[in-house]
Design a protein around this motif. Structure first.
Motif, PDB file in Angstrom:
ATOM      1  N   GLY A 247       8.300  -8.741 -10.193  1.00  0.00           N
ATOM      2  CA  GLY A 247       7.845  -9.633 -11.255  1.00  0.00           C
ATOM      3  C   GLY A 247       7.330 -10.955 -10.731  1.00  0.00           C
ATOM      4  O   GLY A 247       6.692 -11.707 -11.445  1.00  0.00           O
ATOM      5  N   ALA A 248       7.600 -11.253  -9.469  1.00  0.00           N
ATOM      6  CA  ALA A 248       7.123 -12.499  -8.873  1.00  0.00           C
ATOM      7  C   ALA A 248       6.235 -12.220  -7.666  1.00  0.00           C
ATOM      8  O   ALA A 248       6.069 -13.063  -6.796  1.00  0.00           O
ATOM      9  N   VAL A 249       5.666 -11.019  -7.597  1.00  0.00           N
ATOM     10  CA  VAL A 249       4.815 -10.651  -6.464  1.00  0.00           C
ATOM     11  C   VAL A 249       3.542 -11.492  -6.507  1.00  0.00           C
ATOM     12  O   VAL A 249       2.906 -11.632  -7.550  1.00  0.00           O
ATOM     13  N   THR A 250       3.178 -12.046  -5.361  1.00  0.00           N
ATOM     14  CA  THR A 250       2.063 -12.973  -5.268  1.00  0.00           C
ATOM     15  C   THR A 250       1.565 -13.055  -3.828  1.00  0.00           C
ATOM     16  O   THR A 250       2.352 -12.860  -2.893  1.00  0.00           O
ATOM     17  N   PRO A 251       0.294 -13.363  -3.633  1.00  0.00           N
ATOM     18  CA  PRO A 251      -0.195 -13.573  -2.270  1.00  0.00           C
ATOM     19  C   PRO A 251       0.535 -14.697  -1.532  1.00  0.00           C
ATOM     20  O   PRO A 251       0.629 -14.670  -0.303  1.00  0.00           O
ATOM     21  N   PHE A 252       1.075 -15.678  -2.248  1.00  0.00           N
ATOM     22  CA  PHE A 252       1.818 -16.738  -1.569  1.00  0.00           C
ATOM     23  C   PHE A 252       3.057 -16.192  -0.857  1.00  0.00           C
ATOM     24  O   PHE A 252       3.551 -16.799   0.082  1.00  0.00           O
ATOM     25  N   GLY A 253       3.572 -15.047  -1.287  1.00  0.00           N
ATOM     26  CA  GLY A 253       4.694 -14.420  -0.598  1.00  0.00           C
ATOM     27  C   GLY A 253       4.344 -14.043   0.829  1.00  0.00           C
ATOM     28  O   GLY A 253       5.223 -13.954   1.689  1.00  0.00           O
ATOM     29  N   LEU A 254       3.054 -13.846   1.095  1.00  0.00           N
ATOM     30  CA  LEU A 254       2.634 -13.504   2.452  1.00  0.00           C
ATOM     31  C   LEU A 254       2.932 -14.631   3.441  1.00  0.00           C
ATOM     32  O   LEU A 254       3.058 -14.390   4.636  1.00  0.00           O
ATOM     33  N   LEU A 255       3.067 -15.845   2.935  1.00  0.00           N
ATOM     34  CA  LEU A 255       3.437 -16.968   3.804  1.00  0.00           C
ATOM     35  C   LEU A 255       4.880 -16.838   4.293  1.00  0.00           C
ATOM     36  O   LEU A 255       5.254 -17.438   5.294  1.00  0.00           O
ATOM     37  N   ASN A 256       5.695 -16.032   3.614  1.00  0.00           N
ATOM     38  CA  ASN A 256       7.073 -15.752   4.042  1.00  0.00           C
ATOM     39  C   ASN A 256       7.128 -14.612   5.057  1.00  0.00           C
ATOM     40  O   ASN A 256       8.184 -14.371   5.650  1.00  0.00           O
ATOM     41  N   ASP A 257       6.034 -13.909   5.228  1.00  0.00           N
ATOM     42  CA  ASP A 257       5.947 -12.770   6.150  1.00  0.00           C
ATOM     43  C   ASP A 257       5.672 -13.317   7.552  1.00  0.00           C
ATOM     44  O   ASP A 257       4.534 -13.358   8.011  1.00  0.00           O
ATOM     45  N   THR A 258       6.737 -13.744   8.226  1.00  0.00           N
ATOM     46  CA  THR A 258       6.585 -14.426   9.518  1.00  0.00           C
ATOM     47  C   THR A 258       6.002 -13.520  10.595  1.00  0.00           C
ATOM     48  O   THR A 258       5.369 -14.003  11.526  1.00  0.00           O
ATOM     49  N   GLU A 259       6.190 -12.215  10.473  1.00  0.00           N
ATOM     50  CA  GLU A 259       5.653 -11.284  11.471  1.00  0.00           C
ATOM     51  C   GLU A 259       4.291 -10.737  11.062  1.00  0.00           C
ATOM     52  O   GLU A 259       3.705  -9.934  11.797  1.00  0.00           O
ATOM     53  N   CYS A 260       3.799 -11.162   9.913  1.00  0.00           N
ATOM     54  CA  CYS A 260       2.478 -10.730   9.410  1.00  0.00           C
ATOM     55  C   CYS A 260       2.349  -9.208   9.406  1.00  0.00           C
ATOM     56  O   CYS A 260       1.360  -8.642   9.878  1.00  0.00           O
ATOM     57  N   LYS A 261       3.362  -8.555   8.848  1.00  0.00           N
ATOM     58  CA  LYS A 261       3.380  -7.098   8.761  1.00  0.00           C
ATOM     59  C   LYS A 261       2.568  -6.566   7.584  1.00  0.00           C
ATOM     60  O   LYS A 261       2.180  -5.410   7.572  1.00  0.00           O
ATOM     61  N   VAL A 262       2.346  -7.401   6.567  1.00  0.00           N
ATOM     62  CA  VAL A 262       1.701  -6.943   5.340  1.00  0.00           C
ATOM     63  C   VAL A 262       0.216  -7.272   5.386  1.00  0.00           C
ATOM     64  O   VAL A 262      -0.176  -8.407   5.645  1.00  0.00           O
ATOM     65  N   HIS A 263      -0.599  -6.254   5.141  1.00  0.00           N
ATOM     66  CA  HIS A 263      -2.059  -6.398   5.100  1.00  0.00           C
ATOM     67  C   HIS A 263      -2.454  -6.731   3.665  1.00  0.00           C
ATOM     68  O   HIS A 263      -1.999  -6.081   2.735  1.00  0.00           O
ATOM     69  N   PHE A 264      -3.292  -7.739   3.501  1.00  0.00           N
ATOM     70  CA  PHE A 264      -3.694  -8.217   2.180  1.00  0.00           C
ATOM     71  C   PHE A 264      -5.093  -7.734   1.839  1.00  0.00           C
ATOM     72  O   PHE A 264      -6.036  -7.944   2.596  1.00  0.00           O
ATOM     73  N   TYR A 265      -5.208  -7.079   0.679  1.00  0.00           N
ATOM     74  CA  TYR A 265      -6.500  -6.667   0.132  1.00  0.00           C
ATOM     75  C   TYR A 265      -6.698  -7.400  -1.186  1.00  0.00           C
ATOM     76  O   TYR A 265      -5.836  -7.343  -2.061  1.00  0.00           O
ATOM     77  N   ILE A 266      -7.823  -8.077  -1.319  1.00  0.00           N
ATOM     78  CA  ILE A 266      -8.125  -8.806  -2.536  1.00  0.00           C
ATOM     79  C   ILE A 266      -9.480  -8.361  -3.062  1.00  0.00           C
ATOM     80  O   ILE A 266     -10.422  -8.161  -2.298  1.00  0.00           O
ATOM     81  N   ASP A 267      -9.544  -8.203  -4.354  1.00  0.00           N
ATOM     82  CA  ASP A 267     -10.758  -7.733  -5.013  1.00  0.00           C
ATOM     83  C   ASP A 267     -11.857  -8.792  -4.945  1.00  0.00           C
ATOM     84  O   ASP A 267     -11.638  -9.963  -5.256  1.00  0.00           O
TER      85      ASP A 267
END
Length: 163
Positions: free
Chosen positions: A98-118
């Motif tokens: 319910g709080a999923v957001t691209p800003f959460g990627l700043l918490n991904d210190t190992e940069c494991k998550v790939h971001f796709y944006i429309d």
């Protein structure tokens, strides 16, 4: 980062933004009940993983769009995809459902998550509305500035056509 830390981060980076505070929302239907200044610019975020739990993706589209994960998989060349668990969401992005957001990627210190944006977010005003790691507010900023911040952080970012 919590909500206030996201605001401070944006100010430190000299990013112009606007905030709309609102009651907690956990899905797009609840968000529709909130009066937003730019309702056509709000984002829907899907946190998914491959079937081997090796690759994680955050997919961000405009709120009224549907994402066909099979089509996404075909176009992006991923393994079969499914939604990540709340535990994986917490572990990798420090977020709750319910709080999923691209800003959460700043918490991904190992940069494991790939971001796709429309790519549609670049049309018109270029604005995007996302939660500040908390579902009681929406932050409005330029999609271009958001992706630049995430790339600077080290996140893999792809701007794609998601139909």
């Amino acid at each position: 980062m919590n909500k206030q830390e996201v605001y401070r981060f944006l100010e430190e980076k000299q990013i112009r933004y606007e905030v709309t505070e609102h009651p907690a929302v956990y899905n797009m239907q609840e968000l529709e009940q909130v009066e937003l200044p730019y309702p056509d610019r709000d984002a829907k975020n899907l946190f998914v993983r491959d079937d081997k739990r090796r690759n994680y993706y955050l997919i961000t589209v405009q709120g009224d769009k549907r994402v066909n994960l099979k089509e996404f998989r075909r176009k992006q060349g991923t393994k079969p995809l499914t939604f990540a668990s709340p535990e994986e969401l917490q572990q990798l992005l420090g977020l709750i459902p319910g709080a999923v957001t691209p800003f959460g990627l700043l918490n991904d210190t190992e940069c494991k998550v790939h971001f796709y944006i429309d790519r549609d977010f670049w049309q018109g005003s270029g604005l995007i509305g996302v939660h500040p790691n908390d579902n009681t507010a929406t932050v409005w900023l330029q999609a271009e500035e958001l992706t630049a911040l995430l790339r600077e952080h080290g996140t893999a970012v792809d701007v794609v056509d998601l139909d």
